[in-house]
Design a protein around this motif. Structure first.
Motif, PDB file in Angstrom:
ATOM      1  N   UNK A   1      29.892  59.607  68.296  1.00  0.00           N
ATOM      2  CA  UNK A   1      30.712  58.305  67.701  1.00  0.00           C
ATOM      3  C   UNK A   1      30.212  56.993  67.691  1.00  0.00           C
ATOM      4  N   UNK A   2      29.276  56.644  68.712  1.00  0.00           N
ATOM      5  CA  UNK A   2      28.391  55.405  68.740  1.00  0.00           C
ATOM      6  C   UNK A   2      27.354  55.129  67.706  1.00  0.00           C
TER       7      UNK A   2
ATOM      8  N   UNK B   1      22.205  52.708  69.597  1.00  0.00           N
ATOM      9  CA  UNK B   1      23.008  53.806  69.700  1.00  0.00           C
ATOM     10  C   UNK B   1      23.322  53.845  71.105  1.00  0.00           C
ATOM     11  N   UNK B   2      22.208  54.236  71.911  1.00  0.00           N
ATOM     12  CA  UNK B   2      22.482  54.089  73.547  1.00  0.00           C
ATOM     13  C   UNK B   2      23.145  53.176  74.077  1.00  0.00           C
ATOM     14  N   UNK B   3      23.018  51.893  73.679  1.00  0.00           N
ATOM     15  CA  UNK B   3      23.854  50.882  74.308  1.00  0.00           C
ATOM     16  C   UNK B   3      25.396  50.775  73.944  1.00  0.00           C
ATOM     17  N   UNK B   4      25.610  51.390  72.771  1.00  0.00           N
ATOM     18  CA  UNK B   4      27.074  51.431  72.299  1.00  0.00           C
ATOM     19  C   UNK B   4      27.767  52.633  72.845  1.00  0.00           C
ATOM     20  N   UNK B   5      26.777  53.638  73.268  1.00  0.00           N
ATOM     21  CA  UNK B   5      27.349  54.891  74.100  1.00  0.00           C
ATOM     22  C   UNK B   5      27.431  54.805  75.517  1.00  0.00           C
ATOM     23  N   UNK B   6      26.686  53.858  75.905  1.00  0.00           N
ATOM     24  CA  UNK B   6      26.689  53.800  77.467  1.00  0.00           C
ATOM     25  C   UNK B   6      25.620  54.838  77.941  1.00  0.00           C
ATOM     26  N   UNK B   7      24.536  55.167  77.281  1.00  0.00           N
ATOM     27  CA  UNK B   7      23.585  56.209  77.748  1.00  0.00           C
ATOM     28  C   UNK B   7      22.317  55.556  77.746  1.00  0.00           C
TER      29      UNK B   7
END
Length: 192
Positions: A24-25, A43-49
Motif C-alpha cells: 500500500x505504501x 516506501x519504508x517511511x510511509x509503511x512504518x518499517x
C-alpha cells in the motif's frame, strides 16, 4: 506463570499485514512520484518499517515494483471475456467497449504515471506486455476477421483507445454514454 507459546499462525498473519502495508505504501509513493523516483527509504517511511524489512519481504526494489504492478493489475481488473456468456456479435462489441471504458475510468489516475515511466520501469513494460496480450485476445474473439482489415482495425483500436475515452469524459460524457456511442459506431464498422 507459564511461558508464552510461539504461534506460527500469529507470525504469518503479522508478516502478511506487514507485506500489505508495504504494498500500500509503495502504491501510494508510485502514484505520487512515479516508480523511478521512489526510493526504498520513502516506501519504508510511509509503511512504518525499515528498508531491510522491505528487502526481507520482496528481495529487491524491482521485485517490489513487480508485486505492486501485479496487485494493481488485479485491482484494476483488466477486461477478460472468459466469463462472458455467448452473445450475438453486436452485444459482444457493446460489452467489450463498456468493460474497456470502465477499466479506463478505474485506471485514469495511473495513466500519467504509466505513460511517463513506461520506458524506464521494467515492471511497467512487463505489465503492459501482459495487458496487450490479454486485451489482444479479447479483441480478436470479439471482432474476429474484421481486425484483418487495416481500416477496420484502426477504427476499432482508435475508437476504444484511452485517448478517445478521456476526450469523451472531458467533454462531459458519462462512462456508459461514451461506451454506448462508441459501441454503436463500431457495430456499424463491423456490419460494413
Amino acid at each position: 506463570m507459564s511461558p508464552r507459546r510461539y504461534s506460527m499462525s500469529v507470525r504469518a498473519e503479522q508478516a502478511a499485514r506487514t507485506r500489505e502495508r508495504i504494498l500500500a505504501a509503495a502504491l501510494a509513493c508510485y502514484r505520487d512520484k512515479g516508480i523511478s523516483a521512489t526510493s526504498l527509504q520513502a516506501v519504508a517511511r510511509r509503511a512504518g518499517v525499515s528498508p531491510a524489512t522491505i528487502l526481507n519481504h520482496f528481495g529487491s526494489a524491482e521485485a517490489l515494483a513487480d508485486a505492486v504492478i501485479e496487485e494493481l493489475s488485479s485491482t484494476l481488473q483488466v477486461p477478460d471475456d472468459s466469463g462472458w456468456p455467448d452473445e450475438e456479435p453486436s452485444a459482444r462489441v457493446r460489452r467489450l467497449v463498456s468493460e474497456m471504458f470502465e477499466f479506463y475510468e478505474r485506471s485514469r489516475p495511473w495513466f500519467d504515471v504509466f505513460r511517463a515511466e513506461l520506458g524506464e520501469a521494467p515492471a511497467l513494460r512487463q505489465g503492459e506486455d501482459a495487458y496487450w496480450r490479454t486485451i489482444g485476445e479479447v479483441y480478436a474473439r470479439t471482432f474476429g476477421a474484421a481486425l484483418a482489415d487495416d481500416r477496420s482495425r484502426a477504427a476499432v483500436f482508435g475508437l476504444t483507445s484511452p485517448a478517445t475515452f478521456v476526450a469523451l469524459r472531458d467533454a462531459g460524457m458519462a462512462v456508459t454514454d461514451a461506451a454506448d456511442l462508441i459501441a454503436d459506431a463500431l457495430n456499424r464498422v463491423a456490419a460494413a
